[in-house]
Scaffold this active site. Structure first.
Site, mmCIF file in Angstrom:
data_model
loop_
_atom_site.group_PDB
_atom_site.id
_atom_site.type_symbol
_atom_site.label_atom_id
_atom_site.label_comp_id
_atom_site.label_asym_id
_atom_site.label_seq_id
_atom_site.Cartn_x
_atom_site.Cartn_y
_atom_site.Cartn_z
ATOM 1 N N SER A 9 -1.110 2.803 -9.114
ATOM 2 C CA SER A 9 -2.364 3.464 -8.768
ATOM 3 C C SER A 9 -2.121 4.499 -7.681
ATOM 4 C CB SER A 9 -3.384 2.436 -8.275
ATOM 5 O OG SER A 9 -4.538 3.083 -7.777
ATOM 6 N N HIS A 10 -3.005 5.460 -7.613
ATOM 7 C CA HIS A 10 -2.960 6.452 -6.541
ATOM 8 C C HIS A 10 -3.370 5.841 -5.206
ATOM 9 C CE1 HIS A 10 -2.630 9.153 -9.914
ATOM 10 N NE2 HIS A 10 -2.405 10.156 -9.077
ATOM 11 N N SER A 11 -3.990 4.688 -5.242
ATOM 12 C CA SER A 11 -4.475 4.015 -4.047
ATOM 13 C C SER A 11 -3.791 2.664 -3.879
ATOM 14 C CB SER A 11 -5.986 3.802 -4.153
ATOM 15 O OG SER A 11 -6.443 2.882 -3.194
ATOM 16 N N GLY A 44 -1.958 9.041 -3.746
ATOM 17 C CA GLY A 44 -0.972 9.692 -4.602
ATOM 18 C C GLY A 44 -0.061 8.638 -5.209
ATOM 19 N N ASP A 68 -3.521 3.968 -13.288
ATOM 20 C CA ASP A 68 -4.893 4.451 -13.134
ATOM 21 C C ASP A 68 -5.094 5.792 -13.819
ATOM 22 O OD1 ASP A 68 -3.613 5.978 -11.110
ATOM 23 O OD2 ASP A 68 -4.908 5.255 -9.509
#
Length: 134
Positions: A9-11, A44, A68
């Site tokens: 995921s970016h988070s 990112g 994601d």
């Protein structure tokens, strides 16, 4: 051993939350590794984090990767290029929705299913209703 799962995921917080939920649903029977955020903690993706997660979740039974969006796919594909051919053959990148797919995959993996069966279960997340239909 069971199929391992990687959440990209970016988070970092999102990846950890999805892994927590999926882990509880599988009663801790499945290795779920996360690769969330960049190396400096920003939003990112990180090839190093994905490579480490792939290593952590690696299983002789295979590894399913759930993502994601956007660059998570590209970064994951780049990380896969760092694996040897035999390891690459045991990894599937899923197109399933992240949360639903991760939960379904974790439950299926905890039952001792094959990599293909776990990937198919994750894909069933596309069909999960998210509200009342009129």
């Amino acid at each position: 051993m069971a199929v391992g799962i990687v959440i990209v995921s970016h988070s970092a917080r999102l990846a950890e939350g999805v892994a927590e939920l999926a882990g509880q649903m599988s009663m801790g029977e499945v290795t779920i590794a996360v690769a969330g955020g960049t190396d400096d903690g920003s939003i990112g993706t990180s090839i190093d984090k994905v490579a480490a997660a792939l290593q952590k979740a690696s299983s002789p039974d295979g590894t399913l990767v759930l993502l994601d969006l956007g660059s998570a796919v590209m970064i994951t594909e780049m990380a896969l290029e760092m694996l040897d051919a035999q390891e690459k053959e045991r990894v599937i990148i899923s197109t399933a929705p992240l949360v639903e797919g991760a939960v379904l995959a974790a439950v299926e993996a905890s039952a001792g299913s094959t990599l293909q069966e776990v990937a198919e279960a994750a894909n069933n997340g596309h069909d999960m209703p998210k509200g009342h239909q009129a």
